[in-house]
Motif scaffolding. Structure first.
Motif, PDB file in Angstrom:
ATOM      1  N   ALA A  49       0.241  -2.840  -5.948  1.00 36.69           N
ATOM      2  CA  ALA A  49       1.362  -2.847  -4.905  1.00 36.69           C
ATOM      3  C   ALA A  49       1.768  -3.890  -3.910  1.00 36.69           C
ATOM      4  N   VAL A  50       0.789  -4.651  -3.672  1.00 36.46           N
ATOM      5  CA  VAL A  50       1.112  -5.890  -2.833  1.00 36.46           C
ATOM      6  C   VAL A  50       1.080  -7.244  -3.729  1.00 36.46           C
ATOM      7  N   GLY A  51       1.303  -6.615  -5.153  1.00 38.48           N
ATOM      8  CA  GLY A  51       1.534  -7.803  -5.970  1.00 38.48           C
ATOM      9  C   GLY A  51       0.394  -8.609  -6.573  1.00 38.48           C
ATOM     10  N   VAL A  52      -0.812  -7.965  -6.597  1.00 40.55           N
ATOM     11  CA  VAL A  52      -1.691  -8.907  -7.202  1.00 40.55           C
ATOM     12  C   VAL A  52      -1.606  -8.840  -8.977  1.00 40.55           C
ATOM     13  N   ARG A  53      -1.373  -9.703  -9.467  1.00 42.12           N
ATOM     14  CA  ARG A  53      -1.155  -9.688 -11.014  1.00 42.12           C
ATOM     15  C   ARG A  53      -2.309 -10.764 -11.689  1.00 42.12           C
ATOM     16  N   ARG A  54      -2.074 -10.717 -13.119  1.00 45.43           N
ATOM     17  CA  ARG A  54      -2.980 -11.702 -13.600  1.00 45.43           C
ATOM     18  C   ARG A  54      -2.758 -13.224 -13.266  1.00 45.43           C
ATOM     19  N   GLY A  55      -4.092 -13.811 -13.282  1.00 39.27           N
ATOM     20  CA  GLY A  55      -3.732 -15.378 -12.602  1.00 39.27           C
ATOM     21  C   GLY A  55      -4.278 -15.353 -11.166  1.00 39.27           C
ATOM     22  N   ASP A  56      -4.061 -14.290 -10.411  1.00 44.15           N
ATOM     23  CA  ASP A  56      -4.283 -14.521  -8.970  1.00 44.15           C
ATOM     24  C   ASP A  56      -5.788 -14.270  -8.836  1.00 44.15           C
ATOM     25  N   GLU A  57      -6.143 -14.740  -7.502  1.00 43.92           N
ATOM     26  CA  GLU A  57      -7.449 -14.392  -6.910  1.00 43.92           C
ATOM     27  C   GLU A  57      -7.517 -13.600  -5.938  1.00 43.92           C
ATOM     28  N   GLY A  96      -0.952 -15.558   5.801  1.00 39.34           N
ATOM     29  CA  GLY A  96       0.083 -14.602   5.212  1.00 39.34           C
ATOM     30  C   GLY A  96      -0.630 -14.059   3.954  1.00 39.34           C
ATOM     31  N   ILE A  97      -1.854 -13.930   3.813  1.00 39.95           N
ATOM     32  CA  ILE A  97      -2.581 -13.253   2.971  1.00 39.95           C
ATOM     33  C   ILE A  97      -2.755 -11.892   3.330  1.00 39.95           C
ATOM     34  N   PRO A  98      -2.338 -11.039   2.622  1.00 36.52           N
ATOM     35  CA  PRO A  98      -2.592  -9.592   3.150  1.00 36.52           C
ATOM     36  C   PRO A  98      -3.987  -9.118   2.850  1.00 36.52           C
ATOM     37  N   LEU A  99      -4.284  -8.033   3.895  1.00 37.95           N
ATOM     38  CA  LEU A  99      -5.713  -7.614   3.854  1.00 37.95           C
ATOM     39  C   LEU A  99      -5.725  -6.288   3.461  1.00 37.95           C
ATOM     40  N   ILE A 100      -6.412  -5.748   2.375  1.00 39.34           N
ATOM     41  CA  ILE A 100      -6.371  -4.445   1.838  1.00 39.34           C
ATOM     42  C   ILE A 100      -7.923  -4.112   1.783  1.00 39.34           C
ATOM     43  N   ASP A 118      -5.233  -0.015  11.711  1.00 39.61           N
ATOM     44  CA  ASP A 118      -4.241  -0.876  12.630  1.00 39.61           C
ATOM     45  C   ASP A 118      -4.395  -2.328  12.187  1.00 39.61           C
ATOM     46  N   PHE A 119      -5.563  -2.809  11.551  1.00 41.17           N
ATOM     47  CA  PHE A 119      -5.852  -4.261  11.462  1.00 41.17           C
ATOM     48  C   PHE A 119      -5.829  -4.524   9.724  1.00 41.17           C
ATOM     49  N   SER A 120      -5.345  -3.522   8.966  1.00 39.56           N
ATOM     50  CA  SER A 120      -5.022  -4.114   7.550  1.00 39.56           C
ATOM     51  C   SER A 120      -3.728  -3.603   7.097  1.00 39.56           C
ATOM     52  N   LEU A 121      -3.095  -4.265   6.174  1.00 39.38           N
ATOM     53  CA  LEU A 121      -1.945  -3.705   5.396  1.00 39.38           C
ATOM     54  C   LEU A 121      -2.019  -2.392   4.952  1.00 39.38           C
ATOM     55  N   ALA A 122      -3.348  -2.144   4.122  1.00 32.16           N
ATOM     56  CA  ALA A 122      -3.719  -0.892   3.675  1.00 32.16           C
ATOM     57  C   ALA A 122      -5.013  -0.666   3.453  1.00 32.16           C
ATOM     58  N   LEU A 166       4.980   0.278   0.941  1.00 30.26           N
ATOM     59  CA  LEU A 166       3.905   0.196   0.151  1.00 30.26           C
ATOM     60  C   LEU A 166       3.187   1.598  -0.410  1.00 30.26           C
ATOM     61  N   ALA A 167       3.282   2.607   0.515  1.00 33.72           N
ATOM     62  CA  ALA A 167       2.776   3.757   0.058  1.00 33.72           C
ATOM     63  C   ALA A 167       3.673   4.451  -1.046  1.00 33.72           C
ATOM     64  N   LYS A 168       5.117   4.090  -0.821  1.00 31.53           N
ATOM     65  CA  LYS A 168       6.064   4.679  -1.902  1.00 31.53           C
ATOM     66  C   LYS A 168       5.625   3.970  -3.330  1.00 31.53           C
ATOM     67  N   ALA A 169       5.416   2.858  -3.158  1.00 30.47           N
ATOM     68  CA  ALA A 169       5.003   1.870  -4.478  1.00 30.47           C
ATOM     69  C   ALA A 169       3.696   2.394  -4.834  1.00 30.47           C
ATOM     70  N   VAL A 170       2.734   2.880  -4.094  1.00 29.18           N
ATOM     71  CA  VAL A 170       1.505   3.470  -4.783  1.00 29.18           C
ATOM     72  C   VAL A 170       1.740   4.740  -5.375  1.00 29.18           C
ATOM     73  N   SER A 171       2.643   5.768  -4.775  1.00 30.29           N
ATOM     74  CA  SER A 171       2.865   7.064  -5.252  1.00 30.29           C
ATOM     75  C   SER A 171       3.407   6.833  -6.801  1.00 30.29           C
ATOM     76  N   ILE A 172       4.502   5.716  -6.578  1.00 35.95           N
ATOM     77  CA  ILE A 172       5.161   5.636  -7.989  1.00 35.95           C
ATOM     78  C   ILE A 172       4.028   5.034  -9.013  1.00 35.95           C
ATOM     79  N   TYR A 173       3.139   4.019  -8.587  1.00 34.38           N
ATOM     80  CA  TYR A 173       2.684   3.562  -9.759  1.00 34.38           C
ATOM     81  C   TYR A 173       1.543   4.496 -10.113  1.00 34.38           C
ATOM     82  N   THR A 174       0.902   5.467  -9.269  1.00 31.95           N
ATOM     83  CA  THR A 174       0.113   6.544  -9.826  1.00 31.95           C
ATOM     84  C   THR A 174       0.583   7.699 -10.528  1.00 31.95           C
TER      85      THR A 174
END
Ligand SMILES: *Cc1c(COP(=O)(O)O)cnc(C)c1O
Length: 382
Positions: A73-81, A154-158, A176-180, A207-215
């Motif tokens: 949902a935060v956009g992690v894809r192939r080739g990312d670290e 600018g790197i999200p914390l999950i 309160d301290f991370s994006l998700a 983000l919550a919506k994106a997770v619900s849709i993906y799952t």
């Protein structure tokens, strides 16, 4: 010889306490028959978000699926670290791999055994797409520093919060301290289902919506599949049963904290220090919910073996750091790469702990641990 067997965990007391309510919840689901995404799923999502002090919760089929869906949902894809800790359960790395991304490990702090923000900062590259601290053993990672790092880069914390239901940092919910954050309700976790279940919590509605849709197969209506998705759905029966347990979580957490404080008082003494026993240091501001009671000791394998012979069941979380796991050998990990994680993996032993454990057992375990370490120390001095 200790008198009774002391189990590592015992799920039976909670089932006995709640049996009539659990059966009633089960019967309600059988009666309405909405086994997939039934009304209890929404109810639990709302109740768990409230319990976590978060705005949104999206249920999932298990904790690994939840972390994968959150990263997707935060956009992690192939080739990312994605940077995370090698001292965790393998699911943390699996979720990153399922996005097609590369897990990049950074070492842990030698005293807390939690992901160290300084080593994370030096592992960041232009491809870093997320940072995944793990709130291991029930203890939040150094969230103040991670939140500042995330803001600066600018790197999200999950967060992988599978072991820390109800934990706080500086008196505030960890969310309160991370994006998700991703959660597991594996039966042995602090809030456990009766099978597999998991969730993502976040204050970000999209983000919550994106997770619900993906799952749920990438759909937002029955026949329209808008985005890539899969089946990681939250199970109605598990949601119904979790709704029965959730109101008790705070009391169970207090019981864990009470027993852990007793353990720590007995173990944080000159006698045990002289025998080489160390406890997990807690980061400033972190309040642990003590999913596990972990000690660091010499002769770990032999101690575990001898305690088991005395009827005291222990666990090891985890004996092989992820960069040395055969399944992840293609990442090029080697011994000596993360010395603090490797030291932790060699020394940790998880002592029996569950909310209903009689308090006198803490003393029995500590006494047995002391005499075992003493006899091993004498033997190795000869
Ligand atoms: C339990 C656990 C998971 C995975 O949860 P499942 O529900 O078993 O998929 C992930 N990370 C950590 C740290 C865990 O302890």
């Amino acid at each position: 010889m200790s008198a009774a067997r002391i189990p590592f965990v015992d799920l039976a007391p909670q089932i006995a306490l709640l049996q009539p309510e659990l059966e009633a919840a089960f019967r309600r689901v059988l009666a309405h028959g909405r086994f997939i995404l039934g009304p209890e799923c929404r109810d639990f999502e709302r109740a768990f978000a409230a319990a976590c002090g978060t705005r949104f919760c999206a249920g999932a089929s298990n904790g690994t699926a939840a972390l994968h869906a959150a990263l997707h949902a935060v956009g992690v894809r192939r080739g990312d670290e994605v940077i995370t800790t090698p001292h965790t359960f393998i699911a943390t790395a699996e979720a990153i791999r399922h996005c097609g991304a590369r897990p990049v490990f950074a070492d842990v702090d030698p005293d807390t055994m939690l992901l160290d923000p300084k080593s994370v900062a030096s592992a960041i590259t232009p491809r870093t797409r997320a940072i995944v601290p793990v709130h291991l053993y029930g203890c939040p990672a150094d969230l103040g520093t991670f939140a500042a790092l995330s803001k600066r880069t600018g790197i999200p914390l999950i967060a992988d919060a599978a072991q820390c239901h109800g934990a706080t940092y500086r008196g505030r919910p960890v969310d309160d301290f991370s994006l998700a954050a991703s959660w597991s309700f594996f039966p042995g976790k602090n809030l456990g289902a009766f099978g597999d279940a998991g969730a993502v919590t976040t204050n970000d509605e999209a983000l919550a919506k994106a997770v619900s849709i993906y799952t749920n197969h990438g759909r937002d209506t029955k026949y329209l599949h808008r985005v890539d998705g899969t089946n990681y759905r939250f199970d109605t029966l598990q949601a119904a049963l979790l709704l029965v347990k959730l109101p008790h979580l705070a009391a169970w957490t207090r019981a864990r904290q009470h027993l852990a404080a007793r353990y720590r008082a007995l173990l944080d003494t000159p006698d045990f220090r002289e025998l080489g026993v160390r406890l997990q240091a807690l980061p400033e501001g972190a309040e642990s919910v003590h999913h596990l009671m972990v000690v660091r000791i010499p002769h770990r394998e032999e101690v575990a073996h001898r305690l088991a012979a005395q009827g005291i069941e222990c666990g090891i979380h985890y004996p092989v750091p992820l960069h040395l796991q055969p399944a992840l050998a293609h990442l090029g990990g080697h011994e000596g790469m993360f010395p603090h994680a490797e030291a932790a993996a060699a020394e940790v032993l998880s002592l029996p702990l569950y909310p209903e454990m009689p308090e006198d057992r803490v003393e029995i375990v500590c006494n047995e641990l002391k005499s075992t370490l003493q006899s091993l120390a004498t033997a190795s001095a000869k």
